[in-house]
Scaffold this motif. Structure first.
Motif, PDB file in Angstrom:
ATOM      1  N   MET A  55      53.555  44.776  -1.340  1.00  0.00           N
ATOM      2  CA  MET A  55      53.511  44.592  -2.796  1.00  0.00           C
ATOM      3  C   MET A  55      53.688  43.122  -3.158  1.00  0.00           C
ATOM      4  N   GLY A  56      54.603  42.452  -2.491  1.00  0.00           N
ATOM      5  CA  GLY A  56      54.828  41.035  -2.757  1.00  0.00           C
ATOM      6  C   GLY A  56      53.645  40.173  -2.360  1.00  0.00           C
ATOM      7  N   PHE A  57      53.062  40.445  -1.186  1.00  0.00           N
ATOM      8  CA  PHE A  57      51.911  39.662  -0.734  1.00  0.00           C
ATOM      9  C   PHE A  57      50.693  39.892  -1.623  1.00  0.00           C
ATOM     10  N   ALA A  58      50.473  41.135  -2.031  1.00  0.00           N
ATOM     11  CA  ALA A  58      49.335  41.440  -2.906  1.00  0.00           C
ATOM     12  C   ALA A  58      49.520  40.794  -4.278  1.00  0.00           C
ATOM     13  N   THR A  59      50.739  40.858  -4.798  1.00  0.00           N
ATOM     14  CA  THR A  59      51.036  40.212  -6.080  1.00  0.00           C
ATOM     15  C   THR A  59      50.798  38.715  -5.984  1.00  0.00           C
ATOM     16  N   THR A  60      51.215  38.124  -4.878  1.00  0.00           N
ATOM     17  CA  THR A  60      51.026  36.694  -4.661  1.00  0.00           C
ATOM     18  C   THR A  60      49.552  36.324  -4.668  1.00  0.00           C
ATOM     19  N   LEU A  61      48.746  37.070  -3.953  1.00  0.00           N
ATOM     20  CA  LEU A  61      47.321  36.763  -3.875  1.00  0.00           C
ATOM     21  C   LEU A  61      46.657  36.877  -5.246  1.00  0.00           C
ATOM     22  N   VAL A  62      46.907  37.966  -5.945  1.00  0.00           N
ATOM     23  CA  VAL A  62      46.266  38.185  -7.248  1.00  0.00           C
ATOM     24  C   VAL A  62      46.711  37.145  -8.260  1.00  0.00           C
ATOM     25  N   LEU A  63      48.005  36.862  -8.320  1.00  0.00           N
ATOM     26  CA  LEU A  63      48.496  35.898  -9.298  1.00  0.00           C
ATOM     27  C   LEU A  63      48.049  34.479  -8.975  1.00  0.00           C
ATOM     28  N   THR A  64      48.008  34.129  -7.699  1.00  0.00           N
ATOM     29  CA  THR A  64      47.541  32.789  -7.337  1.00  0.00           C
ATOM     30  C   THR A  64      46.077  32.612  -7.711  1.00  0.00           C
ATOM     31  N   LEU A  65      45.260  33.601  -7.418  1.00  0.00           N
ATOM     32  CA  LEU A  65      43.850  33.516  -7.811  1.00  0.00           C
ATOM     33  C   LEU A  65      43.706  33.429  -9.328  1.00  0.00           C
ATOM     34  N   SER A  66      44.520  34.179 -10.055  1.00  0.00           N
ATOM     35  CA  SER A  66      44.457  34.158 -11.517  1.00  0.00           C
ATOM     36  C   SER A  66      44.901  32.816 -12.080  1.00  0.00           C
ATOM     37  N   PHE A  67      46.009  32.304 -11.587  1.00  0.00           N
ATOM     38  CA  PHE A  67      46.529  31.035 -12.106  1.00  0.00           C
ATOM     39  C   PHE A  67      45.626  29.858 -11.748  1.00  0.00           C
ATOM     40  N   MET A  68      44.963  29.930 -10.617  1.00  0.00           N
ATOM     41  CA  MET A  68      44.076  28.828 -10.260  1.00  0.00           C
ATOM     42  C   MET A  68      42.879  28.742 -11.193  1.00  0.00           C
ATOM     43  N   GLN A  69      42.553  29.821 -11.877  1.00  0.00           N
ATOM     44  CA  GLN A  69      41.499  29.752 -12.892  1.00  0.00           C
ATOM     45  C   GLN A  69      41.935  28.883 -14.062  1.00  0.00           C
ATOM     46  N   LEU A  70      43.235  28.834 -14.315  1.00  0.00           N
ATOM     47  CA  LEU A  70      43.758  27.987 -15.385  1.00  0.00           C
ATOM     48  C   LEU A  70      43.828  26.518 -14.968  1.00  0.00           C
ATOM     49  N   PHE A  71      44.104  26.275 -13.704  1.00  0.00           N
ATOM     50  CA  PHE A  71      44.364  24.920 -13.247  1.00  0.00           C
ATOM     51  C   PHE A  71      43.166  24.211 -12.631  1.00  0.00           C
TER      52      PHE A  71
END
Length: 151
Positions: free
Chosen positions: A124-140
């Protein structure tokens, strides 16, 4: 190795927040309610967002998608790994009745399922990390749409 120092520090801080949240829930005997684990995503997301933001502020000219992605993934993986280790220690050494309580509330049909719980927490932690990192990189990430064309 120096490029990983900031994400590792953010990962340690994020895991500290996750552990503190879990211990606060255990004070009120709410730690067996798995729906509170949704807030772990918010805590992890905040840590990843801040790590990417500070990584970008530290190196504005050299910031690229790969560097920001690495910062988010390292932060989330360190936080997940440390929290999973804490969770395993807590449930096997500190509160040995925790997994039994958890199984009686949510998993009545299963016998011994410690390894499944630890594996699930980590995934759950690794999947959350992957999804959130991909999402946040769209902002940055730098946008090619905003560049002016010379006429």
């Amino acid at each position: 190795m120096k490029q990983y120092a900031l994400p590792i520090r953010f990962g340690i801080a994020t895991s500290g927040c996750l552990i503190a949240f879990f211990l606060i829930l255990s004070l009120f005997d709410l730690h067996t309610n798995i729906f509170y684990s949704l807030f772990n995503g918010l805590i992890t997301g905040f840590g990843i967002y801040e790590a990417i933001k500070f990584f970008r502020l530290k190196n504005p000219e050299g910031f690229g998608y790969g560097g920001g992605f690495m910062a988010g993934m390292v932060t989330g993986f360190v936080a997940t790994l440390l929290f999973t280790l804490f969770f395993a220690f807590y449930s096997t050494e500190v509160n040995t009745a925790f997994l039994k309580e958890l199984s009686q509330v949510w998993f009545k049909d299963y016998g011994s399922f410690e390894a499944i719980v630890f594996f699930t927490v980590a995934i759950m932690g690794f999947a959350t990390t992957l999804v959130l990192t991909l999402s946040f990189m769209q902002l940055f990430k730098a946008s090619n749409n905003m560049k002016k064309k010379s006429v």
